[in-house]
Structure formats: structure tokens, C-alpha cells
Design an enzyme around this catalytic site. Structure first.
Site, PDB file in Angstrom:
ATOM      1  N   ASP A  86       2.201  10.414   3.561  1.00  0.00           N
ATOM      2  CA  ASP A  86       3.064  11.358   4.244  1.00  0.00           C
ATOM      3  C   ASP A  86       2.201  12.354   5.004  1.00  0.00           C
ATOM      4  OD1 ASP A  86       5.470  12.294   4.978  1.00  0.00           O
ATOM      5  OD2 ASP A  86       5.943  13.313   3.099  1.00  0.00           O
ATOM      6  N   LYS A 119       2.698   4.637   1.153  1.00  0.00           N
ATOM      7  CA  LYS A 119       3.036   5.203   2.456  1.00  0.00           C
ATOM      8  C   LYS A 119       2.556   6.647   2.431  1.00  0.00           C
ATOM      9  CE  LYS A 119       6.778   5.637   5.757  1.00  0.00           C
ATOM     10  NZ  LYS A 119       6.718   7.036   6.107  1.00  0.00           N
ATOM     11  N   GLU A 162       0.856  -1.191   0.000  1.00  0.00           N
ATOM     12  CA  GLU A 162       0.000   0.000   0.000  1.00  0.00           C
ATOM     13  C   GLU A 162       0.891   1.239   0.000  1.00  0.00           C
ATOM     14  OE1 GLU A 162      -1.295   0.152   4.563  1.00  0.00           O
ATOM     15  OE2 GLU A 162      -1.260  -1.879   3.766  1.00  0.00           O
ATOM     16  N   TYR A 194      -4.953   2.094   7.979  1.00  0.00           N
ATOM     17  CA  TYR A 194      -4.135   0.977   7.493  1.00  0.00           C
ATOM     18  C   TYR A 194      -3.697   0.008   8.588  1.00  0.00           C
ATOM     19  CZ  TYR A 194      -0.778   4.521   9.031  1.00  0.00           C
ATOM     20  OH  TYR A 194      -0.140   5.480   9.756  1.00  0.00           O
ATOM     21  N   CYS A 218      11.396  48.802  -8.582  1.00  0.00           N
ATOM     22  CA  CYS A 218      10.486  47.791  -9.123  1.00  0.00           C
ATOM     23  C   CYS A 218      11.003  47.322 -10.485  1.00  0.00           C
ATOM     24  CB  CYS A 218       9.090  48.390  -9.262  1.00  0.00           C
ATOM     25  SG  CYS A 218       7.967  47.362 -10.213  1.00  0.00           S
ATOM     26  N   GLU A 278      -3.565   7.512   8.842  1.00  0.00           N
ATOM     27  CA  GLU A 278      -2.828   8.734   8.605  1.00  0.00           C
ATOM     28  C   GLU A 278      -3.797   9.835   8.193  1.00  0.00           C
ATOM     29  OE1 GLU A 278       0.399   7.900   8.987  1.00  0.00           O
ATOM     30  OE2 GLU A 278       1.574   9.544   8.134  1.00  0.00           O
ATOM     31  N   CYS A 303       6.307  47.138  -4.628  1.00  0.00           N
ATOM     32  CA  CYS A 303       6.234  48.330  -5.471  1.00  0.00           C
ATOM     33  C   CYS A 303       4.897  48.972  -5.148  1.00  0.00           C
ATOM     34  CB  CYS A 303       6.260  47.942  -6.945  1.00  0.00           C
ATOM     35  SG  CYS A 303       5.734  49.288  -8.020  1.00  0.00           S
ATOM     36  N   CYS A 361       8.397  48.706 -13.281  1.00  0.00           N
ATOM     37  CA  CYS A 361       8.151  50.108 -13.629  1.00  0.00           C
ATOM     38  C   CYS A 361       9.268  51.036 -13.160  1.00  0.00           C
ATOM     39  CB  CYS A 361       6.811  50.565 -13.070  1.00  0.00           C
ATOM     40  SG  CYS A 361       6.772  50.704 -11.284  1.00  0.00           S
ATOM     41  N   CYS A 416       1.747  50.927 -11.874  1.00  0.00           N
ATOM     42  CA  CYS A 416       2.746  49.918 -12.242  1.00  0.00           C
ATOM     43  C   CYS A 416       2.130  48.912 -13.228  1.00  0.00           C
ATOM     44  CB  CYS A 416       3.246  49.202 -10.992  1.00  0.00           C
ATOM     45  SG  CYS A 416       4.275  47.773 -11.374  1.00  0.00           S
ATOM     46  N   LYS A 437      11.369   3.286   0.117  1.00  0.00           N
ATOM     47  CA  LYS A 437      11.337   4.725  -0.159  1.00  0.00           C
ATOM     48  C   LYS A 437      11.553   4.971  -1.640  1.00  0.00           C
ATOM     49  CE  LYS A 437      10.724   6.831   3.740  1.00  0.00           C
ATOM     50  NZ  LYS A 437      11.361   7.990   4.106  1.00  0.00           N
TER      51      LYS A 437
HETATM   52  S1  IVH Z   1       1.991   0.769   9.059  1.00  0.00           S
HETATM   53  C1  IVH Z   1       3.765  -0.679  12.806  1.00  0.00           C
HETATM   54  N1  IVH Z   1       1.170   1.734   6.766  1.00  0.00           N
HETATM   55  O1  IVH Z   1       4.710   5.846   8.392  1.00  0.00           O
HETATM   56  C2  IVH Z   1       3.578  -0.281  11.394  1.00  0.00           C
HETATM   57  N2  IVH Z   1       2.341   3.179   8.234  1.00  0.00           N
HETATM   58  O2  IVH Z   1       7.520   5.721   9.056  1.00  0.00           O
HETATM   59  C3  IVH Z   1       3.524   1.174  11.203  1.00  0.00           C
HETATM   60  N3  IVH Z   1       2.565   5.476   7.428  1.00  0.00           N
HETATM   61  O3  IVH Z   1       4.259   5.862  11.846  1.00  0.00           O
HETATM   62  C4  IVH Z   1       2.338   1.620  10.548  1.00  0.00           C
HETATM   63  N4  IVH Z   1       1.501   5.177   5.524  1.00  0.00           N
HETATM   64  O4  IVH Z   1       2.605   7.145  10.392  1.00  0.00           O
HETATM   65  C5  IVH Z   1       1.816   1.989   7.922  1.00  0.00           C
HETATM   66  N5  IVH Z   1       0.365   2.485   4.717  1.00  0.00           N
HETATM   67  C6  IVH Z   1       0.996   2.734   5.863  1.00  0.00           C
HETATM   68  C7  IVH Z   1       1.518   4.000   6.165  1.00  0.00           C
HETATM   69  C8  IVH Z   1       2.183   4.187   7.369  1.00  0.00           C
HETATM   70  C9  IVH Z   1       2.132   6.049   6.295  1.00  0.00           C
HETATM   71  C10 IVH Z   1       3.354   6.176   8.463  1.00  0.00           C
HETATM   72  C11 IVH Z   1       2.937   5.903   9.873  1.00  0.00           C
HETATM   73  C12 IVH Z   1       4.188   5.403  10.558  1.00  0.00           C
HETATM   74  C13 IVH Z   1       5.239   5.943   9.688  1.00  0.00           C
HETATM   75  C14 IVH Z   1       6.517   5.154   9.802  1.00  0.00           C
END
Ligand code: IVH
Length: 688
Positions: A123, A121, A119, A235, A417, A183, A435, A420, A440, A323
Site C-alpha cells: 500500500d 499487495k 505476493e 514486482y 484542564c 511500490e 493547559c 489541574c 500542572c 483484498k
Molecule cells: S502488479 C498490471 N503487484 O496496486 C499489474 N501491483 O491496485 C499491476 N501494487 O497500481 C501491478 N503491490 O501500485 C502489482 N505486488 C504488487 C503490488 C501492486 C501493490 C499496487 C500497484 C498498482 C495497484 C493496483
């Protein structure tokens, strides 16, 4: 316990809550609404009306998402099971190593493929939602993993977060207590809009969507969180009353049935190679998600195996985050130039040697302001690391100082500016260099581009290039000139043919019936973005009603601060501006205002009649004024149509009369509470 109203009202409330929650789910979770915003608003308003009249508010009523007062500080919450972090892998080989390690740890039939889930990740900000007896009981931030903050009231404002888990077919019924983890995030587009609004209001911008999401959740005033469009993706599961789920896919399937928002992509894979294929696909899709993702999470699907594998201090052994390649590249700054916006702010930007970042060629990026240039010590000729995150505008991460030759040149803030040549000024305490010349040309052009833009008066064809052209030919010097343009004028220009000229004239004609909200946004009053414009339109029926408006009157409107109030009042107080507005009207502009009646703040005492008796803590006249100001009516005698008798000390014969007629008697304190309550129902989609 909610009060029990008559059976028919109760039924209607219950069915409205179900219906609104379902449509909220279609809209916020599945992104597939089947009714219009107006229909949704109508249902919502009907529910508010019935709840207010009956006092019957179900625990999962959508109205419970808003209206909680600000907190002094957040309470601490200990997580029943630590919220762990994730191990990272930066190459496919590291992921394969993770797979080998798992097989080694599990021993036995290690030759067999492990089933994984993959899945994105997210942010954002990790959150734990605790449901007790099926109802959302508490939401907390991850904090240090062991202890977080109680942000329940803020999370409730996130429309995609269910307030209730519906009973389901799981053996033993719905879990008594369950911790669901996920998240909270903000979409990139929303993040940009939010930053634009913040800049308009003179507030510092958020650095990235993650900070914006975290900042929005960690707000002491839930009204602010409610104003930010946030999403949730669930998740993980924490402590449950018992382990009912066999696997991650089992759990995600249950979440989906229970209408929880789950990851945008969720796939099971037989063995690590298949998992890596999914990872690749997610990486390719990454720019189309609309939210930021910096990787993919691979998890052992089977919960039994997860348990066997266990965790290290900070991370589980059964999961890894792969990553993605960061969207960064190094290039050289060949020049630093500046542009002038419609409010006169001079913004520096870097011109690079073009470079490809994540498949897109980048040749410039904003440098925000000269404080930023100084802080990052950026000079012309510098080699820099540039990042393009999601589809956010690229930005300079850092200077590679090792590459300096000594020939780099700093660029000091401009004294003039660039458009102008007038003097540029920097006000006390402000980062922006501006300005302030009235005529202008850059500002005029930018103002017109903004006026005609899609979110403004929406005049198709009147974009940057054509505004430049019309300006350079002396055909437009202000908004009003747009409405003086004739087809012949356009046909005389190099870029126009019969069809394009007619189209533009038609688009100009159409824009004449724009809404007041759009118009107020289009004319570019400082600090007035789309949201502020909408709020103004909701509170003032006609443009003329704003002509003599005081800052104090504007500050009565929700979320309107002093800066906006002063700017609006000053704008309309300016004779020249009024002249322009009158000219626009003469030229045929017929502004409509559908937002006024629909979004007007319902006054808390609207439709209620009060009678006062006895000695009150404030002069009777004053109390009557307060009641009238909040939409109520103050009368001198009790009758069957009296809503409340407000009784002070030593009440007179009116008290007996009220009792006889069954009119409710309240104290002055209760009246004050009613005066404070109220406010508008949130409109959907959430605008801010
Ligand atoms: S699983 C124990 N699934 O990433 C497993 N985490 O860097 C941890 N995060 O603290 C959670 N997407 O905030 C999981 N699909 C996902 C995620 C996810 C984002 C975040 C989560 C975690 C952090 C770790």
C-alpha cells in the site's frame, strides 16, 4: 566523463563505491548488515573526501543520491507502456472465478492447473524505474497510468533502489533499456515517528503510511525525501529491449540477483487452491511485516500466457488483488475523556465498549482534537466504525448516524484542564487546546515519563506506573528529584523489593552519562524531537554552548526552522530552566557528546587558503570574512601552499606569481559557487 585521477586514487574510489553499495544493499534490502554504522560512516566519509579532492565521481556513487537542488515543478513523463491497475476480489470464491475465467480464455488444455505467483499487495506509491545502459536513468510516478511525474532525484535518495544494474549472466548481457516497476512505501513504525516529529514541529500529521510515502516522493526538494525513510519493493517489468524473462518468477529471481528489493513474500503455486493457501498465509503474517498491506496479488506466472490473456482498459486479465478483511468493527462510544500531555496539549480520546478488531481488543482511541470531533460529528453514545490498520493506533472512521437515538451528547472543548482545573486556552490559528499552568501535575508526570523513556534517558523501571507512584508520594516533582532518589525511598514503597529498587537506582546511575542528543530530547523542549536533538548535538559541543544561543544561530543548521529555533533559544534563555540544568550537573550528570566531532558540518572551504587580487564585486574585507566564515583561510601573499588565487578585474603581480607556482586561479563567481556547496554526509541509518 569523470575526470581521471591518479590510478591508485581511482582504484580506491572504485572499490569504496562497490563496498558501500554492497553494505547499503545488506542494510536496506536484506536488513542484514554486517558492519556497524560507524564503519559505514567511515567508508562514506573517505569516499566523499576522495571524490572532492579528485573530482572523480562514479555514476553509481552513493554520494549521487543526495545533494540535488530543489525543483520548481516536476516534468511529465509518458510511460512507454501504461501502468495498469488491478482488479479486486473480496472472497476466495471471486478468486476461483478469476481462475475459471482465465482457463476459459485460454481454452485448449484448460483442465490443467495454471501456475500462479502470489505476493503481498503493497500500500504505497507505484513507481517506474527506467535503467538505460545499466544506470538508473529516470524514475516516474504512475500518475494517471499513462503519464506520471519525473521524480528521479527523489527516488535516488531511496537507498534500496539500485543506481546501477550489474552485468549478469542473462543471454545478451544486461538489457539496454528496462523499465522496472514497484511500490515505494513507508514502514508503520517510521510513519509513526515521522508524525510524532511533525506534531512536535507543529506540522499536520499524515493520515496513513501511504500518504506519507506519496507525500515524501512528491517533494520538490530532494533533501526532504532523503530525510524520510522510504523503501521500495519491485514486482513488475514494463518495456524491455526484448522479452528475456519467461515468467514472473524468472523475473523476480533476476531482480533478486541484481540486488533489487522484491516483495517480502513471493511464492509460486500450482493451481488456484494452492495460491489461496499462500494468500491465507500472507494474511496471517500481515501484522508482522512492518509495512501496510491490504491484500495479496495473484498473477499468472507465465509471461507467454499473460500476453495471450492481455488487458482490459484499466486492468490486466492475468492478475487479481485479493483484498484482506479490513480491520474494522462497529462499537459504541461510552465516554469521551481527555488527557494532558507534557507540553500541556489536551487531547480527547474515545472510550468504547471493548471490541475485537483483527484479533486485538480495542477499548479506546485518540480523537486527535476538537476540530476532528466536530468534523466527524462524534458524540458520546454514538455507534462508530473503528479501524485498526497495520499496527497503527486505532481510529474512528465514521459515525453510524442511522443508529442515533437522540440521547447522544456532544462534548465541547474543555474550559478547564482535566488534570489541574486551570483555565484551558486555545491560541489563534491553533487546533490544540492547552493547559498553560506551570505546576500542572499531568504535565509534570508526563515530562518525567518522557525524560526517563527508552529513547530518552532510558531509565528502566521509571515508567508510567512508577512515576505516578513516586509523584503521588511527593518524591518527584522534577527531573532533578530522580537523581536524589535513594534506595531506602524506594524500599518504603509498596511496589518495590530489594532487587527492583537496586535495579532502578543502577539505571538512574547509568543515565548520568547519557549523550547530549538524548539529554536534549529528554528535557522536552517544545518542537525538539530526536532528530532535532541530534542535529543540535552535532553542532554544539557542550550543553553550556546552548545557554546563550540565538534563534539565528540555530537556523543555520540544516532543517532547523524558525519554530524550533525560537523554542530552543527561549528554553535556554529561561533562568529557571538553567537552574534545573545546573542542579542536574551538581547531582552528577556528565553528558557526553560523541555526535559533535563525527557529525559536525564540514565547512565547504575547510583546509583551503585563498589569496585575493584585483577588483572584486564586493569589498575585499567582506570577501575575506566570507571565506573565513566557511572555514577557509584568507592570506595576502601567494605561496606554494595557496589553494586558490581569486582574481578580479585588473589583477596585480600575484597572478603571475600564482601561474609560476602552479596555483589555480579562479574568478569571484567560482568562489561564490564553492561557498554555497558542501554540507554533511548523511549518517546511516537515515534518521529522518
Ligand atoms: S502488479 C498490471 N503487484 O496496486 C499489474 N501491483 O491496485 C499491476 N501494487 O497500481 C501491478 N503491490 O501500485 C502489482 N505486488 C504488487 C503490488 C501492486 C501493490 C499496487 C500497484 C498498482 C495497484 C493496483
Amino acid at each position: 566523463m569523470p575526470k581521471q585521477p591518479p590510478e591508485d586514487i581511482k582504484k580506491e574510489i572504485e572499490s569504496l563505491v562497490k563496498e558501500i553499495n554492497y553494505h547499503g544493499y545488506l542494510y536496506y534490502v536484506l536488513d542484514a548488515p554486517v558492519i556497524t554504522d560507524e564503519e559505514f560512516d567511515r567508508l562514506y566519509r573517505r569516499l566523499v573526501e576522495l571524490e572532492e579532492a579528485s573530482g572523480y565521481v562514479l555514476p553509481d556513487s552513493p554520494t549521487r543520491r543526495v545533494g540535488a537542488p530543489p525543483l520548481e515543478k516536476f516534468a511529465k513523463v509518458r510511460h512507454s507502456m501504461p501502468m495498469l491497475s488491478l482488479d479486486n476480489a473480496f472472497s476466495h470464491d471471486e478468486v476461483r472465478e478469476f481462475d475459471r475465467r482465465i482457463k476459459r480464455l485460454l481454452g485448449g488444455g484448460a483442465a490443467e492447473d495454471i501456475q500462479y505467483t502470489v505476493e503481498p499487495k503493497y500500500d504505497g506509491l507505484a513507481i517506474e524505474l527506467t535503467y538505460a545502459g545499466g544506470l538508473l536513468d529516470r524514475a516516474s510516478t504512475r500518475g494517471d497510468g499513462y503519464e506520471g511525474e519525473d521524480v528521479t532525484r527523489n527516488i535516488k535518495t531511496i537507498r534500496g533502489a539500485p543506481l546501477k544494474i550489474e552485468p549478469d549472466e542473462l543471454p545478451g548481457g544486461p538489457p539496454e533499456v528496462i523499465d522496472i516497476r514497484g511500490e515505494v512505501y513507508m514502514e508503520v513504525e517510521e510513519f509513526r515517528k515521522l508524525n510524532r516529529r511533525r506534531e512536535e514541529a507543529g506540522l499536520p500529521a499524515f493520515a496513513n503510511p501511504r500518504n506519507a510515502a506519496a507525500g515524501s516522493v512528491r517533494q520538490l526538494d530532494p533533501a526532504v525525501t532523503a530525510g524520510r525513510k522510504l523503501y521500495l519493493a519491485c514486482y513488475g517489468v514494463g518495456v524491455s529491449e526484448e522479452v528475456r524473462f519467461k515468467s514472473q518468477s524468472d523475473f523476480i529471481g533476476w531482480l533478486k540477483r541484481m540486488r533489487f528489493p522484491t516483495p517480502a513474500v513471493f511464492e509460486t503455486a500450482e493451481g488456484i487452491e494452492e495460491a489461496l493457501q499462500v494468500v491465507k498465509r500472507i494474511e496471517q503474517m500481515r501484522d508482522s511485516f512492518g509495512f501496510e498491506t491490504d491484500g495479496a496479488v495473484i498473477k499468472v506466472n507465465d509471461f507467454g500466457l499473460q500476453q495471450k490473456l492481455g488487458s482490459k482498459t484499466r486492468e490486466p486479465r492475468w492478475a487479481i488483488a485479493y483484498k484482506f478483511q479490513a480491520h474494522v468493527a462497529t462499537t459504541r462510544i461510552v465516554d469521551i475523556q481527555a488527557s494532558v500531555g507534557r507540553t500541556g496539549v489536551i487531547t480527547p480520546f474515545a472510550v468504547f465498549e471493548p471490541v475485537k478488531i483483527g484479533g486485538v481488543t480495542v477499548s479506546k482511541s485518540t480523537l486527535h482534537n476538537w476540530d476532528e470531533i466536530k468534523r466527524k460529528d462524534i458524540k458520546i453514545g454514538d455507534t462508530v466504525v473503528v479501524e485498526r490498520a497495520g499496527d497503527v493506533i486505532p481510529h474512528v472512521l465514521m459515525v453510524v448516524k442511522e443508529k442515533r437515538t437522540g440521547r447522544e451528547r456532544p462534548l465541547p472543548p474543555p474550559r478547564h484542564c482535566p488534570a489541574c482545573g486551570s483555565n484551558a486556552v486555545r491560541e489563534e490559528g491553533e487546533v490544540a487546546v492547552k493547559c498553560i499552568a506551570l505546576g500542572c501535575p499531568a504535565q509534570v508526570r508526563e515530562k518525567i515519563i518522557h525524560f526517563a523513556s527508552r529513547n530518552g534517558m532510558d531509565i528502566e523501571g521509571l515508567g508510567e506506573k512508577n512515576v505516578e507512584l513516586l509523584y503521588s508520594r511527593g518524591l518527584i516533582r522534577g527531573f532533578e528529584d530522580i537523581y536524589r532518589l535513594k534506595k531506602e525511598d524506594l524500599l518504603a514503597l509498596p511496589r518495590f523489593a530489594e532487587k527492583s529498587a537496586s535495579n532502578m537506582i543502577a539505571a538512574i546511575e547509568r543515565s548520568k552519562t547519557a549523550t547530549l542528543a538524548r539529554f536534549l530530547y529528554s528535557i522536552g523542549i517544545i518542537h525538539v524531537g530526536e532528530y532535532a536533538a541530534k542535529q543540535l548535538a552535532r553542532n554544539f559541543s557542550r550543553l553550556e554552548d546552548l545557554y546563550d544561543v540565538t534563534p539565528a544561530r540555530i537556523m543555520e543548521i540544516k532543517q532547523m526552522g524558525e519554530k524550533i529555533a525560537n523554542a530552543v533559544s527561549a528554553f535556554f534563555g529561561d533562568g529557571k530552566n538553567k537552574e534545573t540544568l545546573d542542579t542536574l550537573k551538581r547531582l552528577g550528570l556528565k553528558i557526553q557528546n560523541p555526535d559533535f566531532a563525527a557529525g559536525r558540518r564540514k565547512l565547504p572551504l575547510e583546509g583551503m587558503t585563498f589569496v585575493l587580487t584585483g577588483t572584486l564585486p564586493r569589498p575585499r574585507k567582506k570577501v575575506e570574512e566570507l571565506i573565513e566564515a566557511e572555514g577557509g583561510h584568507a592570506s595576502s601573499s601567494v605561496s606554494a601552499s595557496t589553494s586558490y588565487l581569486v582574481a578580479g578585474e585588473n589583477p596585480g603581480s600575484k597572478l603571475a606569481k600564482a601561474k609560476e607556482l602552479g596555483v589555480k586561479t579562479i574568478s569571484y563567481d567560482e568562489l561564490e559557487k564553492m561557498l554555497k556547496k558542501g554540507g554533511p554526509a548523511p549518517s546511516k541509518p537515515n534518521l529522518f
